[in-house]
Motif scaffolding. Structure first.
Motif, PDB file in Angstrom:
ATOM      1  N   LEU A   1       5.119  -6.953 -14.286  1.00 10.82           N
ATOM      2  CA  LEU A   1       4.618  -7.119 -12.917  1.00 10.82           C
ATOM      3  C   LEU A   1       4.947  -5.891 -12.072  1.00 10.82           C
ATOM      4  N   ASP A   2       3.940  -5.437 -11.329  1.00 18.33           N
ATOM      5  CA  ASP A   2       4.216  -4.385 -10.344  1.00 18.33           C
ATOM      6  C   ASP A   2       4.850  -5.004  -9.105  1.00 18.33           C
ATOM      7  N   CYS A   3       4.218  -6.064  -8.611  1.00 14.71           N
ATOM      8  CA  CYS A   3       4.654  -6.596  -7.327  1.00 14.71           C
ATOM      9  C   CYS A   3       4.586  -8.113  -7.308  1.00 14.71           C
TER      10      CYS A   3
ATOM     11  N   GLU B   1       0.831  -1.211   0.000  1.00 19.75           N
ATOM     12  CA  GLU B   1       0.000   0.000   0.000  1.00 19.75           C
ATOM     13  C   GLU B   1       0.862   1.256   0.000  1.00 19.75           C
ATOM     14  N   VAL B   2       1.920   1.225   0.820  1.00 24.38           N
ATOM     15  CA  VAL B   2       2.793   2.395   0.922  1.00 24.38           C
ATOM     16  C   VAL B   2       3.594   2.610  -0.377  1.00 24.38           C
ATOM     17  N   SER B   3       3.855   1.522  -1.116  1.00 29.48           N
ATOM     18  CA  SER B   3       4.702   1.610  -2.320  1.00 29.48           C
ATOM     19  C   SER B   3       4.109   2.478  -3.426  1.00 29.48           C
ATOM     20  N   GLY B   4       2.805   2.707  -3.343  1.00 29.55           N
ATOM     21  CA  GLY B   4       2.163   3.508  -4.386  1.00 29.55           C
ATOM     22  C   GLY B   4       1.800   2.715  -5.634  1.00 29.55           C
ATOM     23  N   LEU B   5       2.120   1.408  -5.617  1.00 34.11           N
ATOM     24  CA  LEU B   5       1.809   0.577  -6.791  1.00 34.11           C
ATOM     25  C   LEU B   5       0.348   0.148  -6.829  1.00 34.11           C
TER      26      LEU B   5
ATOM     27  N   PHE C   1      -2.922  -2.256 -11.391  1.00 38.80           N
ATOM     28  CA  PHE C   1      -2.004  -3.036 -10.547  1.00 38.80           C
ATOM     29  C   PHE C   1      -1.875  -4.476 -11.055  1.00 38.80           C
ATOM     30  N   SER C   2      -0.634  -4.970 -11.125  1.00 40.98           N
ATOM     31  CA  SER C   2      -0.410  -6.374 -11.501  1.00 40.98           C
ATOM     32  C   SER C   2       0.384  -7.053 -10.399  1.00 40.98           C
ATOM     33  N   PHE C   3       0.091  -8.337 -10.179  1.00 39.21           N
ATOM     34  CA  PHE C   3       0.478  -8.950  -8.912  1.00 39.21           C
ATOM     35  C   PHE C   3       0.689 -10.443  -9.085  1.00 39.21           C
TER      36      PHE C   3
ATOM     37  N   ALA D   1       9.698  -7.776 -11.757  1.00 39.12           N
ATOM     38  CA  ALA D   1       8.729  -6.928 -11.052  1.00 39.12           C
ATOM     39  C   ALA D   1       9.343  -5.612 -10.587  1.00 39.12           C
ATOM     40  N   LYS D   2       8.498  -4.595 -10.511  1.00 39.71           N
ATOM     41  CA  LYS D   2       8.966  -3.315  -9.963  1.00 39.71           C
ATOM     42  C   LYS D   2       9.356  -3.482  -8.501  1.00 39.71           C
ATOM     43  N   LEU D   3       8.570  -4.270  -7.773  1.00 36.10           N
ATOM     44  CA  LEU D   3       8.851  -4.479  -6.353  1.00 36.10           C
ATOM     45  C   LEU D   3       8.717  -5.960  -6.018  1.00 36.10           C
ATOM     46  N   SER D   4       9.825  -6.569  -5.612  1.00 39.54           N
ATOM     47  CA  SER D   4       9.761  -7.974  -5.175  1.00 39.54           C
ATOM     48  C   SER D   4       9.887  -8.004  -3.661  1.00 39.54           C
ATOM     49  N   ILE D   5       8.941  -8.702  -3.046  1.00 40.62           N
ATOM     50  CA  ILE D   5       8.885  -8.745  -1.581  1.00 40.62           C
ATOM     51  C   ILE D   5       9.088 -10.185  -1.118  1.00 40.62           C
TER      52      ILE D   5
END
Lengths: 512, 87
Positions: free
Chosen positions: A366-368, A265-269, A274-276, A406-410
């Motif tokens: 992918l966003d995340c 949520e904080v990432s702004g993605l 949104f892709s996930f 992905a833009k953000l990998s968690i």
């Protein structure tokens, strides 16, 4: 022996091939053309039906030293690879390489055939006993671990040449049109087999559900298939979906999921489009559940869900939270049912999904992505291949592909598993380079990779428990004690290829 | 103090341990652990410490560890000792 850019010792060559040490995730450029195979002609009236696997092996022209492939969409319920290898032994073939999309614990049955020389080695990673025995020096067979995208790349560039692809086809006609949607062994997407069907010299469809011509929808068309064989059963439907895909109820897991969803949520993605992607683990699904809630509350319409698809993503599709699903592999029966029913549930091949050497794979969009880890180190490198006892037990899957795309990998993982701290000075094996990892989330805190400085600031501002990864490690080791490092012999039992074909790490025989 | 009867404490779940105690002439400790390679010495040290705290001089102590943290080792072993030394 050379050191790659992550300080890993890489042998100069392995299994007769010169190795290129890994340098960085994005700069290797492909050379040359896509691999080819011979043209073929099938005239009207020709039957493709053969009566047994043995007959198909003979007809395919398979000889000693050649390479076969199967796909792993039947997961731990697969009967086909074991049956083929038993036939190879029966026919007296030797030195056959396996280049399947993955090998599961059920395939431990082929171990005697490795020992007897029927099977020479693996152009793919392995899950379970085969890797463990190789790690202990009890099996001598080269293993080249590849990601899903890396496997597609290796086949398309011709560095892995599949001589015969045996494709488990849950719904197939006598001319070789097939899908995985229907039948007693339905597995959904045949994404991994699509690459094999395009590039193998000979393609054998194997089915336990021969239906009248033509099968529709068609996942793999008749034009790519040489022979069709029927067998009693392709697999055990109860084990085709080997993991039950359910949200974790463990409070530690739920805490991790809460933090991870807050990071998203904080990432702004998390906005329209949104892709996930998540895996099928309990924590990943808990993150998906929280993201689903956030999307519902915010009226957010996502573009696509990706990956191994679960019932969770199907529900999100059907609720309108995602416009589509891009599916290379179905993880549960809900996903299998959906792919045969929902037009927006799109089957994609491994090349389309994750190959770094094409016009752009889905992972690039992918966003995340939510990923697991056996170990993470203070440089954010991740290990999913070897367990902390040093044994090679798991395949890479799409881990390094999605992390790179992905833009953000968690990474989500409990800080301690059976006394072992998740954060180490140095992971036992590097599967995925730290440069492609964004955030590591544990129940004890969130570590953000330096390249996401803005995200880190924002997380701190919102009072989330952000910690330096070294600080997190010290905190965990205060509780667990400091583990003694494992000891290894020099002998290399497997190499781990990065998605571009360079070697990111070598797995060595465990001492003692 | 001596172990006077056969007892057990704990479970075989991950992050837990099973402690088996039985009477014996001398003190004999055996430890099997999923994290033997990484933590074998720390586990042994903790077990010895707890046994010493309770003044155990004789008995068979058999531990099957599934990666328990120190506090779990302490609690399970103490429970087993109390059960095993009750007359």
């Amino acid at each position: 022996m050379a050191l790659n850019s992550l300080g890993r010792e890489i042998p100069d060559s392995y299994a007769g091939k010169k190795l290129v040490p890994y340098r960085d995730p994005y700069s290797v450029s492909p050379e040359g053309n896509v691999a080819t195979r011979a043209l073929r002609r099938v005239n009207p009236g020709t039957s493709k039906r053969l009566s047994s696997l043995g007959e198909a092996i003979v007809a395919s022209g398979l000889r000693d030293g050649m390479t076969i492939a199967t796909h792993h969409a039947l997961r731990n319920g697969d009967f086909l690879l074991n049956a083929i290898v038993a036939e190879l032994a029966q026919l007296g073939l030797k030195g056959i390489w396996i280049a399947s999309s993955s090998v599961h614990p059920v395939h431990a049955e082929i171990i005697p055939h490795i020992k007897s020389g029927v099977i020479a080695g693996f152009q793919c990673g392995v899950n379970g006993l085969i890797g463990e025995m190789a790690s202990r020096g009890e099996l001598s067979c080269p293993i080249v671990v590849r990601s899903h995208g890396g496997r597609a790349r290796a086949i398309m560039e011709g560095s892995v040449k599949i001589d015969v692809a045996f494709i488990a086809a849950p719904c197939c006609d006598e001319y070789g049109n097939m899908n995985g949607y229907f039948g007693p062994s339905a597995c959904g997407s045949l994404g991994y087999a699509q690459t094999d069907a395009l590039f193998a010299s000979c393609v054998v469809a194997v089915t336990d559900n021969l239906v009248p011509f033509p099968v529709v929808p068609i996942s793999i068309p008749q034009t790519l298939v040489d022979y069709v064989v029927t067998v009693e059963r392709l697999g055990d439907p109860a084990k085709i979906v080997s993991t039950t895909t359910r949200i974790t109820t463990d409070p530690v897991g739920l805490q991790i999921a809460t933090y991870a969803s807050q990071v998203i949520e904080v990432s702004g993605l998390l906005k329209d489009g949104f892709s996930f992607q998540t895996g099928s683990g309990g924590i990943s699904l808990a993150v998906a559940d929280k993201v689903r809630g956030a999307m519902g509350r915010g009226g957010i319409k996502g573009s696509f869900g990706c990956g191994g698809i679960t019932g969770y993503f199907v529900e999100m599709l059907e609720e309108g939270l995602f416009a589509s699903l891009m599916d290379v592999q179905c993880f549960d029966q809900e996903a299998v049912r959906s792919i045969g029913r929902n037009l927006a549930h799109q089957e994609i091949g491994a090349d389309f999904y994750a190959n770094p050497f094409n016009g752009g794979a889905v992972v690039n969009r992918l966003d995340c992505v939510i990923l697991g880890a056996t170990e993470v180190d203070t440089s954010f490198n991740v290990n999913v291949n070897t367990e902390s006892n040093g044994y090679l037990l798991h395949n890479t899957g799409g881990h390094s592909d999605t992390a790179a795309g992905a833009k953000l990998s968690i990474i989500v993982a409990p800080s301690i598993r059976g006394r072992l701290p998740i954060v180490k000075d140095r992971v036992t094996t590097v599967t995925t380079p730290g440069e492609t990892i964004g955030v590591v989330v544990t129940e004890r805190g969130i570590a953000v990779n330096g390249k996401h400085a803005e995200l880190k600031e924002e997380l701190v501002r919102r009072k989330l428990p952000v910690k330096e990864i070294g600080e997190l490690q010290r905190e965990i080791c205060k509780i667990t004690g400091t583990p003694r490092p494992l000891e290894f012999e020099d002998e290399v039992v497997a190499v781990v290829e990065y998605r571009d074909g360079s070697i990111i790490d070598a797995v060595r025989r465990v001492k003692g | 103090m001596k172990i006077v009867k056969k007892v057990q404490a704990g479970t075989l779940q991950s992050s837990d341990l099973m402690v088996f105690l039985a009477p014996a002439e001398a003190l004999c400790v055996t430890i099997e652990s999923t994290v033997q390679k990484q933590f074998g010495e720390l586990i042994r040290a903790k077990v010895d410490e707890v046994l010493a705290q309770h003044g155990i001089e004789a008995g068979e102590v058999r531990i099957t560890d599934r990666g328990a943290l120190d506090y779990a080792i302490e609690a399970r072993l103490e429970t087993a000792i109390r059960r095993g030394t009750e007359v």
